[in-house]
Design an enzyme around this catalytic site. Structure first.
Site, PDB file in Angstrom:
ATOM      1  N   HIS A 123       0.581  -1.252   0.098  1.00  0.00           N
ATOM      2  CA  HIS A 123       0.134   0.153   0.052  1.00  0.00           C
ATOM      3  C   HIS A 123       0.879   1.168  -0.087  1.00  0.00           C
ATOM      4  O   HIS A 123       0.315   2.258  -0.125  1.00  0.00           O
ATOM      5  CB  HIS A 123      -0.969   0.092   1.138  1.00  0.00           C
ATOM      6  CG  HIS A 123      -0.282   0.156   2.425  1.00  0.00           C
ATOM      7  ND1 HIS A 123      -0.112  -0.929   3.290  1.00  0.00           N
ATOM      8  CD2 HIS A 123       0.053   1.174   3.248  1.00  0.00           C
ATOM      9  CE1 HIS A 123       0.439  -0.495   4.383  1.00  0.00           C
ATOM     10  NE2 HIS A 123       0.512   1.016   4.439  1.00  0.00           N
ATOM     11  N   ASP A 152       0.381  -7.679   0.927  1.00  0.00           N
ATOM     12  CA  ASP A 152       0.757  -6.164   0.907  1.00  0.00           C
ATOM     13  C   ASP A 152       2.362  -5.979   1.015  1.00  0.00           C
ATOM     14  O   ASP A 152       2.672  -6.183   2.078  1.00  0.00           O
ATOM     15  CB  ASP A 152       0.181  -5.879   2.556  1.00  0.00           C
ATOM     16  CG  ASP A 152       0.358  -4.338   2.562  1.00  0.00           C
ATOM     17  OD1 ASP A 152       0.637  -3.689   1.705  1.00  0.00           O
ATOM     18  OD2 ASP A 152      -0.349  -3.618   3.430  1.00  0.00           O
ATOM     19  N   GLY A 173       3.438   5.907   9.636  1.00  0.00           N
ATOM     20  CA  GLY A 173       4.875   6.055   8.853  1.00  0.00           C
ATOM     21  C   GLY A 173       5.709   4.829   9.162  1.00  0.00           C
ATOM     22  O   GLY A 173       6.669   4.618   8.452  1.00  0.00           O
ATOM     23  N   SER A 182       4.569   1.712   8.131  1.00  0.00           N
ATOM     24  CA  SER A 182       4.355   0.728   7.313  1.00  0.00           C
ATOM     25  C   SER A 182       5.770   0.349   6.428  1.00  0.00           C
ATOM     26  O   SER A 182       6.341   1.235   5.954  1.00  0.00           O
ATOM     27  CB  SER A 182       3.257   1.540   6.249  1.00  0.00           C
ATOM     28  OG  SER A 182       1.848   1.232   6.789  1.00  0.00           O
ATOM     29  N   SER A 184       2.071  -4.205   7.755  1.00  0.00           N
ATOM     30  CA  SER A 184       1.093  -3.938   6.758  1.00  0.00           C
ATOM     31  C   SER A 184       0.187  -3.005   7.383  1.00  0.00           C
ATOM     32  O   SER A 184      -0.254  -1.839   7.194  1.00  0.00           O
ATOM     33  CB  SER A 184       0.191  -5.276   6.665  1.00  0.00           C
ATOM     34  OG  SER A 184      -1.052  -5.069   5.884  1.00  0.00           O
TER      35      SER A 184
END
Length: 226
Positions: free
Chosen positions: A83, A106, A185, A187, A202
């Site tokens: 993402h 992801d 942030g 991720s 994720s």
């Protein structure tokens, strides 16, 4: 239940056990480093900040965290959350997004033009941890994650093969659940312990976090750790 908010791409969701989660690729916040600081990196380690700018109106700055350095047919990439790479943006001081796999899984790749070297994780104490191999964790075992916002934090594995619903019909399956709290942030940041890598972040919240397993991603890409 507390959830981290984003002005854009905020996805509410539930684990099978009814734990809420949110994707954590968001606009820059006060805790984030400056764009100049990110651009000056000569090499990227897992957990380091990645900075990009939205091509849309307002050109919002966005941050994610680097996961693992991988090699695919001899070419070096940074593995991060799918993402984070879904809009095909260039990441300052690193390189362009190459692909994205989200939802269901992801993960995505960023071409790493920043430097070379082994896959390492930033421990945010002035040192790094080399990641020697990918593994599958056991429920209850200790694990750590590194990310640009919450830095290095540790906890334990709560479950494997977990399915998370992020709303709008978007679902990620087969994740590793941990009790490590994470923030905006983080991720894409790595899940690891000692020299073993386990996954990339994720989503999650202040109580639980979910990671795309690393071994399945390496297999899908035909990749090895750098």
């Amino acid at each position: 239940m507390i959830m981290f908010g984003c002005s854009r791409r905020r996805k509410a969701g539930v684990l099978i056990s009814a734990v809420a989660a949110v994707l954590l690729a968001c606009p820059a916040v006060s805790a984030a480093p400056s764009a100049a600081g990110v651009a000056q990196q000569s090499a990227v380690n897992g957990g380091d900040a990645m900075y990009t700018v939205s091509p849309g109106p307002g050109r919002e700055p966005y941050y994610c965290s680097a996961g693992f350095a991988i090699l695919v047919e001899g070419v070096r990439y940074i593995l991060t959350a799918g993402h984070c790479t879904e809009h095909g943006l260039d990441w300052q001081g690193i390189g362009p997004s190459v692909d994205t796999h989200f939802p269901v899984t992801d993960y995505g790749r960023v071409r790493d033009l920043s430097g070379s070297g082994h896959s390492r994780v930033d421990l945010y104490d002035g040192s790094t941890q080399r990641i020697l191999r990918a593994g599958t964790p056991q429920v209850g075992q200790p694990v750590c994650k590194s990310g640009m916002t919450t830095k290095k934090t540790c906890g334990k594995v709560l479950g494997l093969n977990q399915t998370v619903n992020f709303g709008d019909g978007k679902q990620v399956v087969g994740t590793i659940a941990t009790d490590i709290p994470i923030g905006i942030g983080d991720s894409g940041g790595p899940l690891f312990y000692a020299g073993v890598g386990y996954g990339v972040l994720s989503g999650g919240n202040s109580q639980v976090s979910f990671f795309q397993p690393l071994r399945s991603v390496l297999t899908a890409y035909g990749a090895t750790l750098a």
